[in-house]
Design an enzyme around this catalytic site. Structure first.
Site, PDB file in Angstrom:
ATOM      1  N   CYS A  73      29.513  34.209  49.136  1.00 11.16           N
ATOM      2  CA  CYS A  73      30.351  33.803  50.263  1.00 11.16           C
ATOM      3  C   CYS A  73      30.994  35.016  50.922  1.00 11.16           C
ATOM      4  CB  CYS A  73      31.432  32.834  49.807  1.00 11.16           C
ATOM      5  SG  CYS A  73      30.773  31.284  49.190  1.00 11.16           S
ATOM      6  N   GLY A 120      32.434  28.993  43.317  1.00 11.77           N
ATOM      7  CA  GLY A 120      31.101  28.563  42.935  1.00 11.77           C
ATOM      8  C   GLY A 120      29.987  29.362  43.552  1.00 11.77           C
ATOM      9  N   CYS A 121      30.270  30.263  44.474  1.00 17.32           N
ATOM     10  CA  CYS A 121      29.222  30.995  45.172  1.00 17.32           C
ATOM     11  C   CYS A 121      29.544  32.468  45.193  1.00 17.32           C
ATOM     12  CB  CYS A 121      29.063  30.473  46.605  1.00 17.32           C
ATOM     13  SG  CYS A 121      27.904  31.424  47.590  1.00 17.32           S
ATOM     14  N   GLY A 122      28.659  33.276  44.685  1.00 19.08           N
ATOM     15  CA  GLY A 122      28.915  34.707  44.619  1.00 19.08           C
ATOM     16  C   GLY A 122      28.601  35.438  45.894  1.00 19.08           C
TER      17      GLY A 122
END
Length: 285
Positions: free
Chosen positions: A126, A122-124
């Site tokens: 991280c 869900g997070c580009g």
């Protein structure tokens, strides 16, 4: 008890990237019953460049070669598809290892964009080690005054809905599609992560020698900052999302000359950046 379900031979194969599982359907006033359901796969995918581990992300294990090319390109690790000599995909007990053989000249870029070995779908961002690494230095794209039409954008959005077999089967994935300037969708890629879906799409474009600058990217998610950054890195002049953009995404689209639209549903959409790219600006919502 619910559990993995073997696919009966007489049934059609489930979409790539999904698995059948026996589940219990229940409700407050409904008798419970067991039946088969499809769920989207989400597994660790490790990227290795010339034998060196670089990042591990959670992704749908389908179109992983496209993902390898797209991630490498939008991260600035490679300069073109020609910098990758080969991709081997190893299916291991804990996930997939994508082994990328690339030009030695790209090793320095790999070090500059180094990430930790853990990421999330869900997070580009991280694994980025400092704030300086969040935004890449990218040149603004050439202006596209009057080059796109509202009709083409709406047509591309309408087509995307029916070109997501994995989402239609599971309800758990995002999609990124690329349409030509007439609004005809040419290719679609899906993944549990919206960033991964866009990377897969971009990887397909550069592997196929298609010109990303001659079309529109349509995404089934919100438009975050990094989605705009990936579009800019690939040279895509328009990014259209079915959900909302963020303030940082709008700021970046302003600066990098990208038409950014959100809430694209039915024949309506909202343009947040560069409405002058539309050939009929008076018809924009």
């Amino acid at each position: 008890m619910p559990g993995d379900l073997q696919q009966p031979e007489q049934q059609a194969a489930p979409p790539a990237g999904s698995r059948l599982r026996r589940v219990l359907r229940a409700g407050a006033q409904t008798p419970g019953r067991e039946e088969a359901d499809l769920i989207a796969q989400e597994v660790p995918v490790a990227l290795e460049y010339n034998g060196i581990s670089h990042a591990t992300l959670l992704a749908t294990p389908h179109d992983l070669e496209d993902f390898a090319f797209g991630f490498s390109y939008t991260e600035g690790i490679i300069r073109s598809a020609r910098d990758i000599y080969g991709v081997d995909i190893v299916d291991g007990p804990q996930g997939f290892i994508v082994q990328i053989d690339m030009a030695s000249a790209c090793q320095n870029q790999l070090k500059l964009r180094r990430r930790s070995l853990a990421g999330r779908s869900g997070c580009g961002l991280c694994g980025i080690e400092s704030l300086d690494e969040v935004r890449r230095e990218l040149p603004a794209l050439p202006a596209q005054q009057g080059a796109l039409s509202a009709r083409a954008i709406s047509s591309a959005v309408d087509q995307l809905r029916s070109l997501q077999p994995l989402h239609l089967a599971t309800g758990a994935t995002h999609a990124a599609g690329w349409a030509d300037r007439d609004g005809n969708i040419q290719c679609v890629r899906e993944d549990v992560g919206r960033h991964n879906a866009l990377d897969k799409l971009i990887g397909h474009l550069i592997r196929s020698s298609m010109d990303p600058s001659q079309g529109i990217a349509v995404i089934s998610s919100r438009a975050s900052f990094e989605m705009v950054q990936k579009a800019a890195a690939a040279g895509i002049p328009a990014l259209v999302a079915v959900s909302a953009p963020t303030s940082y995404a709008v700021q970046l689209a302003d600066e990098l000359n990208i038409l950014l639209a959100g809430f694209a549903r039915s024949s309506l959409f909202t343009v947040y950046s560069h409405p002058e790219y539309l050939s009929t600006p008076g018809n924009t919502p």
